[in-house]
Design an enzyme around this catalytic site. Sequence first.
Site, PDB file in Angstrom:
ATOM      1  N   LYS A   1      -7.173  -0.606  -6.563  1.00 33.15           N
ATOM      2  CA  LYS A   1      -8.427   0.263  -6.562  1.00 33.15           C
ATOM      3  C   LYS A   1      -8.832   0.612  -8.092  1.00 33.15           C
ATOM      4  O   LYS A   1      -9.202   0.200  -8.721  1.00 33.15           O
ATOM      5  CB  LYS A   1      -8.527   1.184  -5.692  1.00 33.15           C
TER       6      LYS A   1
ATOM      7  N   ARG B   1       3.408   6.023   2.562  1.00 39.54           N
ATOM      8  CA  ARG B   1       2.341   6.026   2.538  1.00 39.54           C
ATOM      9  C   ARG B   1       0.705   4.689   3.166  1.00 39.54           C
ATOM     10  O   ARG B   1      -0.453   4.896   3.318  1.00 39.54           O
ATOM     11  CB  ARG B   1       1.841   6.020   1.044  1.00 39.54           C
TER      12      ARG B   1
ATOM     13  N   ARG C   1       6.532   5.261 -10.525  1.00 39.23           N
ATOM     14  CA  ARG C   1       6.617   6.524  -9.940  1.00 39.23           C
ATOM     15  C   ARG C   1       6.833   6.465  -8.817  1.00 39.23           C
ATOM     16  O   ARG C   1       7.322   6.016  -8.245  1.00 39.23           O
ATOM     17  CB  ARG C   1       4.192   6.371  -9.316  1.00 39.23           C
TER      18      ARG C   1
ATOM     19  N   ARG D   1       5.090  -2.395  -9.560  1.00 33.99           N
ATOM     20  CA  ARG D   1       4.011  -2.105 -10.681  1.00 33.99           C
ATOM     21  C   ARG D   1       4.822  -1.246 -10.994  1.00 33.99           C
ATOM     22  O   ARG D   1       5.807  -0.503 -10.812  1.00 33.99           O
ATOM     23  CB  ARG D   1       3.003  -1.146  -9.355  1.00 33.99           C
TER      24      ARG D   1
ATOM     25  N   ARG E   1     -10.224  10.049   1.126  1.00 29.58           N
ATOM     26  CA  ARG E   1      -8.881   9.005   2.172  1.00 29.58           C
ATOM     27  C   ARG E   1      -9.007   9.892   3.249  1.00 29.58           C
ATOM     28  O   ARG E   1      -8.579   9.368   4.060  1.00 29.58           O
ATOM     29  CB  ARG E   1      -7.698  10.072   1.314  1.00 29.58           C
TER      30      ARG E   1
HETATM   31  P1  AMP Z   1      -3.114   7.165  -5.426  1.00 28.38           P
HETATM   32  O1  AMP Z   1      -2.696   7.049  -6.608  1.00 28.38           O
HETATM   33  O2  AMP Z   1      -4.703   7.139  -5.171  1.00 28.38           O
HETATM   34  O3  AMP Z   1      -2.622   5.957  -3.970  1.00 28.38           O
HETATM   35  O4  AMP Z   1      -2.729   8.717  -5.063  1.00 28.38           O
HETATM   36  C1  AMP Z   1      -1.176   9.511  -5.226  1.00 28.38           C
HETATM   37  C2  AMP Z   1      -0.808  10.350  -4.006  1.00 28.38           C
HETATM   38  O5  AMP Z   1      -1.912  11.284  -4.589  1.00 28.38           O
HETATM   39  C3  AMP Z   1      -1.578  10.117  -2.320  1.00 28.38           C
HETATM   40  O6  AMP Z   1      -0.157   8.999  -1.873  1.00 28.38           O
HETATM   41  C4  AMP Z   1      -1.726  11.289  -1.724  1.00 28.38           C
HETATM   42  O7  AMP Z   1      -0.544  12.340  -1.394  1.00 28.38           O
HETATM   43  C5  AMP Z   1      -2.261  12.356  -3.222  1.00 28.38           C
HETATM   44  N1  AMP Z   1      -4.115  11.608  -3.031  1.00 28.38           N
HETATM   45  C6  AMP Z   1      -4.811  11.459  -3.804  1.00 28.38           C
HETATM   46  N2  AMP Z   1      -6.317  11.165  -3.353  1.00 28.38           N
HETATM   47  C7  AMP Z   1      -6.181  11.548  -2.593  1.00 28.38           C
HETATM   48  C8  AMP Z   1      -6.324  12.365  -1.942  1.00 28.38           C
HETATM   49  N3  AMP Z   1      -8.173  11.366  -2.097  1.00 28.38           N
HETATM   50  N4  AMP Z   1      -7.295  13.165  -0.622  1.00 28.38           N
HETATM   51  C9  AMP Z   1      -5.638  13.685  -0.645  1.00 28.38           C
HETATM   52  N5  AMP Z   1      -4.333  13.021  -0.815  1.00 28.38           N
HETATM   53  C10 AMP Z   1      -5.056  12.755  -1.766  1.00 28.38           C
END
Ligand code: AMP
Length: 213
Positions: free
Chosen positions: A13, A173, A162, A127, A88
Amino acid sequence: MRIILLGAPGAGKGTISKLLTARNESVHISTGDILRNAVKEQTPLGKKAKQYMDSGDLVPDSLIMGIMEERLQEPDCQKGFIFDGFPRTIPQAEALDEILAKLNIQLDFVANLDVDVDVVLDRLTTRRTCSNPSCQAIYNIKSMPTKVEDICDKCGSPVIQRSDETKEAILNRLETYNIQTTPLVDYYSQKGLLKNIKALSSDDVVNEIMAGL
Ligand code: AMP
């Protein structure tokens, strides 16, 4: 362009969003990036979000919706947006519908990037991300390494793994995604907004999204 990118962690994404913003004037809005910045800068939001993020759990909906309602009203969103990692959960999607109706904004569509779990697992463990919050370029030690080891090509900052990209956090996740986020596929399909995209090469995905506008 006003779109949502759905897809498991590691589906691409972030990469697709960056390629799309290079081809039109939309802004890339990643709730993950916003939260990682907040954690790094130790803001009140960051302090609340960190524990959830490190273990691969979702941050509570109430924290996310406040940020996104404000973000959508910033002037740069007027030319369009690409939501990456948001919504989400069903409550986030419902709350987003209300905000969009209030602001009189219509989504073009929701692109669902469909990738095999094995591909995602391999991609996430290899990554690497630029540690500079205003850069956050994404690399991959196998398919897209930095020119100088662990140094960002774009800004020269260290490139890191990360803290939520350990194998344990990644598995959590993915499970969180299956339980809490996949219901959004039906949610948007019922609204006639879903576009399933088999995520092959990044260029194919970008072309398919651009063609759908
Ligand atoms: P991502 O980079 O989108 O995979 O997000 C990393 C982490 O941020 C996720 O594993 C969640 O802990 C948190 N996170 C990101 N976007 C959301 C969202 N829309 N709702 C809740 N938690 C989020």
